[in-house]
Design a protein around this motif. Structure first.
Motif, mmCIF file in Angstrom:
data_model
loop_
_atom_site.group_PDB
_atom_site.id
_atom_site.type_symbol
_atom_site.label_atom_id
_atom_site.label_comp_id
_atom_site.label_asym_id
_atom_site.label_seq_id
_atom_site.Cartn_x
_atom_site.Cartn_y
_atom_site.Cartn_z
ATOM 1 N N GLU A 2 0.792 -1.224 0.000
ATOM 2 C CA GLU A 2 0.000 0.000 0.000
ATOM 3 C C GLU A 2 0.829 1.281 0.000
ATOM 4 O OE1 GLU A 2 -2.474 3.282 1.166
ATOM 5 O OE2 GLU A 2 -0.789 2.470 2.323
ATOM 6 N N PRO A 3 1.936 1.381 0.780
ATOM 7 C CA PRO A 3 2.729 2.624 0.725
ATOM 8 C C PRO A 3 3.330 2.910 -0.641
ATOM 9 C CG PRO A 3 3.283 1.325 2.672
ATOM 10 C CD PRO A 3 2.446 0.452 1.801
ATOM 11 N N PHE A 4 3.525 1.867 -1.440
ATOM 12 C CA PHE A 4 4.090 2.055 -2.780
ATOM 13 C C PHE A 4 2.992 2.287 -3.825
ATOM 14 C CE2 PHE A 4 6.749 -0.861 -0.315
ATOM 15 C CZ PHE A 4 7.960 -0.196 -0.344
ATOM 16 N N ILE A 5 1.833 1.678 -3.595
ATOM 17 C CA ILE A 5 0.754 1.732 -4.577
ATOM 18 C C ILE A 5 -0.073 3.000 -4.444
ATOM 19 C CG2 ILE A 5 -1.330 0.576 -5.408
ATOM 20 C CD1 ILE A 5 1.300 -0.876 -5.997
ATOM 21 N N HIS A 6 -0.317 3.453 -3.219
ATOM 22 C CA HIS A 6 -1.205 4.599 -3.018
ATOM 23 C C HIS A 6 -0.743 5.847 -3.789
ATOM 24 C CE1 HIS A 6 -4.192 7.108 -1.108
ATOM 25 N NE2 HIS A 6 -3.244 7.959 -0.738
ATOM 26 N N PRO A 7 0.552 6.201 -3.757
ATOM 27 C CA PRO A 7 0.971 7.375 -4.547
ATOM 28 C C PRO A 7 0.710 7.206 -6.048
ATOM 29 C CG PRO A 7 2.666 6.769 -2.952
ATOM 30 C CD PRO A 7 1.673 5.659 -2.965
ATOM 31 N N LEU A 8 0.787 5.984 -6.547
ATOM 32 C CA LEU A 8 0.530 5.766 -7.972
ATOM 33 C C LEU A 8 -0.955 5.909 -8.288
ATOM 34 C CD1 LEU A 8 2.891 2.721 -8.718
ATOM 35 C CD2 LEU A 8 3.381 5.179 -8.737
ATOM 36 N N ILE A 9 -1.817 5.486 -7.348
ATOM 37 C CA ILE A 9 -3.252 5.664 -7.542
ATOM 38 C C ILE A 9 -3.589 7.159 -7.582
ATOM 39 C CG2 ILE A 9 -5.519 5.281 -6.505
ATOM 40 C CD1 ILE A 9 -4.454 2.665 -5.366
ATOM 41 N N VAL A 10 -3.003 7.916 -6.660
ATOM 42 C CA VAL A 10 -3.222 9.362 -6.638
ATOM 43 C C VAL A 10 -2.735 9.994 -7.939
ATOM 44 C CG1 VAL A 10 -2.577 11.515 -5.497
ATOM 45 C CG2 VAL A 10 -3.115 9.478 -4.121
#
Length: 442
Positions: free
Chosen positions: A420-428
């Protein structure tokens, strides 16, 4: 081994790879001749892209072969649903077919570039991944170093460290640390795997369980399954799956021994490498056995002794035709193959003793009574005979295997939580840019 020496070794590896790059073509041509490479796409192994990079955030997902590809399907589906593009690399022709069948053109598939600086640099220059996720045990020094130099976060998921690999890396602790320190996170399959990665210098390390447990049940064409079940009728069946050289002959020996007691016995043999099927068929027929080759759609008749499963992506079919499965690379060779797929498809699992690569899964299955280890062909024949004869014993093993798989589920949400810490910025990033441009077909 000192840290300075480890750095020197990695530098030497880098320059050796650069020196070999101009002459590596002969090796690729040899692999093409053996059917191990796709002739039309061999340029991808040098890092040349077969498709444009889509706009928006992109994850490079690497899965070596079929098993690893199946294991990460749930992760890929999550990334796609979140608006993140995925370029998936694999190393085998069979895994490329599985990726095409299961994911279609929703991701871009490429063959993984050779672990040589020119190939890796060319690949990274084109795809510019925001995150690299590697499945299981693919540790490629140049790839790791190049990603590290570009500050691309690297995460190892479903991480596995075999006895042999751990012993080899333990003899070179500084070299291991120089590589593993580049990994932003390791999500290991088991506590044993996690502790091994920690001892080799990886930080942080979490344990998720095995992603393969959370993979959807292997698919099957219901019409084909029904037709084959009709052809088999009430015959006794057992299967030897994911077999390696030497184990098919053992399975044929077992068939011949048990045929005296069960004249209508059908043995299903699914070699790990389907390209060996023609030679296997000839060897079986030389013994007087009647063989039906699945790839040729040869009909099953009452006289058929062996169904030789040499097709890709039909393990779900073969395992649904029986309730007894021997899992190969465990009597001949070592390391074993994954027993969870047979267990989740309601078969009693048998295996040789060499299951180091899947120790945790076998331990759990054996403790619950869902699997049994055998030491040789004679013991395999005895175990198959018992399971064919004793319906209640076979049913108890099947139920225990199913319960074990259910208890081991949950690796996918735990892995997604670690990512999640790596994926969330990409979703944003994807939302700010108005969504991705859609996956491109290779």
């Amino acid at each position: 081994m000192s840290e300075r020496w480890a750095r020197a070794m990695l530098t030497a590896y880098r320059w050796a790879g650069a020196a070999l790059y101009p002459v590596i073509g002969g090796y690729i041509v040899w692999r093409v001749s053996k059917g191990k490479e796709d002739r039309a796409r061999r340029h991808e192994r040098y890092g040349y892209a077969a498709a444009p990079r889509p706009p928006g955030p992109l994850i490079w997902m690497h899965a070596a072969s079929v098993g690893e590809t199946m294991a990460v399907l749930g992760l890929i589906e999550h990334f796609l649903s979140s608006g993140i593009n995925v370029v998936l690399t694999t190393g085998t022709v069979t895994s490329a077919r599985v990726a095409a069948e299961r994911l279609g053109d929703r991701v871009t598939h490429q063959y993984v570039p050779l672990d040589l600086k020119p190939a890796i640099s060319r690949f990274l220059n084109h795809w510019k991944p925001d995150l690299a996720i590697i499945a299981e045990s693919e540790i490629w020094p140049m790839t790791i170093l190049e990603l590290g130099a570009r500050r691309v976060p690297q995460v190892l998921v479903n991480g596995r460290m075999s006895d042999r690999s751990f012993e080899r890396w333990s003899k070179r602790p500084s070299l291991a640390e120089a590589l593993f320190e580049n990994l932003a996170h390791v999500v290991a399959q088991s506590e044993v795997d996690g502790e091994r990665f920690r001892r080799l210098g990886a930080r942080p390390v979490t344990v998720s369980g095995n992603l393969k447990v959370d993979t959807l049940r292997p698919p099957v064409d219901e019409q084909v399954l029904a037709a084959m079940r009709r052809a088999i009728g009430g015959r006794k069946t057992w299967a030897a799956v994911s077999t390696h050289a030497g184990e098919e002959e053992i399975a044929a020996d077992v068939h011949c021994m048990l045929r005296r007691r069960y004249p209508d016995l059908l043995t299903i043999i699914v070699p790990r490498h389907p390209e060996r099927a023609a030679d296997l068929k000839a060897a079986f027929e030389a013994r007087g056995l009647k063989v039906a080759l699945r790839s040729n759609a040869e009909a099953l008749t009452p006289e058929t002794d062996i169904l030789l499963g040499d097709t890709i992506g039909e393990m779900g079919l073969y395992l649904r035709l029986t309730e007894i499965a021997f899992v190969g690379r465990s009597l001949v060779g070592e390391g074993g193959q994954n027993p969870l797929e047979p267990a989740m498809l309601d078969t009693a699992v048998l295996s040789g003793p060499n299951v180091q690569n899947f120790r945790d899964a076998y331990r759990r299955l054996i403790e619950r009574g869902g699997a049994k280890l055998i030491r040789d062909g004679q013991m395999l024949a005895g175990a198959v005979n018992l399971l064919l004869r004793e319906d209640k014993f076979r049913s108890r093993m099947i139920a225990a295997g199913r319960a074990t798989v259910e208890d081991m589920s949950g690796a996918l949400p735990r892995t997604l939580a670690a990512l999640e810490p790596f994926i969330h910025p990409l979703i944003v990033k994807s939302r700010l840019e108005g969504g991705n441009g859609g996956p491109r077909k290779a």
